[in-house]
Motif scaffolding. Structure first.
Motif, short mmCIF file in Angstrom:
data_model
loop_
_atom_site.label_atom_id
_atom_site.label_comp_id
_atom_site.label_asym_id
_atom_site.label_seq_id
_atom_site.Cartn_x
_atom_site.Cartn_y
_atom_site.Cartn_z
N LYS A 74 -52.93 -102.97 18.80
CA LYS A 74 -53.32 -103.17 17.55
C LYS A 74 -54.85 -103.21 17.23
O LYS A 74 -55.59 -102.39 16.45
CB LYS A 74 -52.77 -104.48 16.88
N LEU A 75 -55.39 -103.76 18.30
CA LEU A 75 -57.08 -103.60 18.20
C LEU A 75 -57.32 -102.13 18.57
O LEU A 75 -58.21 -101.79 17.72
CB LEU A 75 -57.51 -104.51 19.56
N ILE A 90 -58.73 -113.76 20.83
CA ILE A 90 -57.86 -113.23 19.94
C ILE A 90 -56.39 -113.40 20.66
O ILE A 90 -56.04 -112.51 21.35
CB ILE A 90 -58.06 -111.83 19.69
N ALA A 91 -55.71 -114.60 20.64
CA ALA A 91 -54.31 -114.77 21.13
C ALA A 91 -53.75 -116.14 20.67
O ALA A 91 -54.38 -117.07 20.56
CB ALA A 91 -54.73 -115.09 22.81
N ASN A 92 -52.75 -115.83 20.23
CA ASN A 92 -51.82 -117.01 19.65
C ASN A 92 -51.30 -117.94 20.60
O ASN A 92 -51.02 -117.47 21.81
CB ASN A 92 -50.85 -116.59 18.74
N HIS A 93 -51.41 -119.08 20.36
CA HIS A 93 -50.48 -120.27 21.28
C HIS A 93 -50.90 -120.28 22.62
O HIS A 93 -50.42 -120.12 23.50
CB HIS A 93 -48.93 -119.73 21.15
N TYR A 94 -52.25 -120.41 22.51
CA TYR A 94 -52.97 -120.34 24.01
C TYR A 94 -53.75 -121.72 24.10
O TYR A 94 -54.52 -122.06 23.28
CB TYR A 94 -54.15 -119.28 24.01
N ASP A 123 -55.03 -111.54 12.14
CA ASP A 123 -56.29 -111.03 11.63
C ASP A 123 -57.07 -110.06 12.16
O ASP A 123 -58.16 -109.99 11.84
CB ASP A 123 -56.95 -112.30 11.38
N ILE A 124 -56.46 -109.43 13.11
CA ILE A 124 -57.26 -108.26 13.77
C ILE A 124 -58.17 -107.28 12.68
O ILE A 124 -59.03 -106.68 12.89
CB ILE A 124 -56.33 -107.60 14.63
N LYS A 154 -64.88 -108.37 9.12
CA LYS A 154 -65.49 -109.19 8.20
C LYS A 154 -65.73 -110.74 8.63
O LYS A 154 -66.65 -110.99 8.16
CB LYS A 154 -64.28 -109.15 7.23
N ILE A 155 -64.71 -110.80 9.65
CA ILE A 155 -65.02 -112.34 9.87
C ILE A 155 -66.41 -112.39 11.05
O ILE A 155 -67.30 -113.54 10.50
CB ILE A 155 -64.01 -112.78 11.01
#
Length: 327
Positions: A184-185, A242-246, A267-268, A273-274
């Motif tokens: 995705k990135l 950028i990694a969930n549940h870590y 949110d990639i 914007k971030i």
């Protein structure tokens, strides 16, 4: 903690057939999994070790997952059997495992194969404290708050780099395409002029890219490990995770929001914007705190206050109160 924490290391002789797996390395640790070796080597000569098991808060299971993997007598397929037999022998020879079910025991492992190494000894997975580099909530073998995350830090030779460099790029990432998150990135940002995303061979040095970027991306691959976080901090670059549940290393101790940015994988598309929404003053604070946080992500053969060794010891200290078993 520094005055009172005591750890008993199960003794093994130098002529043990598996001394290479059970004892500290003779040479200086090196390679991708050096954190595991550094910890064992430094602990073995530290004031935390006690020869009196009755005085111990915790008991160290000293097998090395990385060395088991590369030992031709064991290999990947034999790790689970080795660990099962090791625990059996420890529980038969000593009373300490049985009185707590292993709850006051711990091991340290950085290789990702460690996530399945305990499949034939569920008591280790469920009861013992696991200090590991693969610290994702979705991995069934990792139990948040019981276990802790170990930073994967490669040995650094020579002096730290000159950080007084212009950081012309907004963000940088280099790595293999080995997960949907990285795919995705690449899909969203591969042609962007401000976010530099590389998969494959770099035309410039990796360190140079880190030194000229404001933000360095740590993106979940096949595994979540912390090598890139260590790289970013060493080179004065603000980590973006950028990694969930870590479970981030030393999450119980340090405030990651003070020196890094954590972004959900969904949110990639909002990444630029971030990052651009971070003001100059906010970035300056993050950058200053990166330089302060570096001390916690360094190994020394003679430990230094607040370095990686002492941070791991404090993680163990936080967990020892609920596992202490009185004789």
């Amino acid at each position: 903690m520094n005055r009172t924490l005591k750890i008993f290391i199960y003794p093994h002789r130098k002529d043990d057939p598996f001394a290479n797996i059970l004892l500290p390395v003779d040479s200086e640790p090196s390679g991708n999994y050096a954190s595991e070796s550094y910890f064992k080597k430094v602990l073995s000569s530290s004031h935390f070790v006690t020869a009196d098991p009755s005085a111990a808060d915790l008991f160290f299971l000293s097998f090395s997952i990385a060395r088991l993997r590369h030992d031709p007598r064991v290999g990947i397929d034999g790790i689970q059997d080795f660990v099962r037999d090791y625990i059996f022998n420890v529980s038969r020879k000593y009373p300490y495992w049985n009185r707590s079910g292993g709850a006051d025991h711990f091991y340290v492992a950085c290789h990702s194969i460690g996530r399945s190494a305990m499949e034939k000894v569920a008591r280790v997975k469920l009861n013992a404290i696991q200090i590991v580099c693969s610290s994702s909530y979705y991995i069934s073998s990792y139990v948040a708050h019981k276990d802790a995350s170990l930073p994967q830090i490669w040995p650094r030779e020579g002096d730290p780099p000159n950080l007084a460099r212009e950081r012309s790029k907004l963000a940088f990432f280099a790595g293999s395409i080995n997960s949907p998150v990285r795919e995705k990135l690449l899909q969203v940002w591969k042609n962007d002029s401000e976010i530099s995303v590389h998969f494959g061979h770099l035309s410039t040095s990796y360190s140079e890219e880190l030194l000229t970027s404001k933000f360095c991306l740590h993106v979940k691959g096949f595994e979540v490990n912390t090598a890139r976080i260590g790289d970013a901090l060493y080179n004065g670059c603000v980590p973006v995770i950028i990694a969930n549940h870590y479970d981030l290393p030393f999450q119980d101790i340090i405030n990651w929001n003070s020196f890094s940015i954590v972004i959900a994988t969904l949110d990639i598309p909002l990444l630029k914007k971030i990052l651009q929404g971070t003001s100059f003053d906010e970035f300056s604070i993050l950058r200053d705190n990166v330089l302060k946080a570096r001390v916690h992500f360094q190994w020394h053969l003679s430990p230094v206050d607040y370095d990686a060794f002492y941070m791991v010891m404090y993680e163990l200290w936080l967990r020892r109160s609920s596992t202490r078993v009185l004789a």
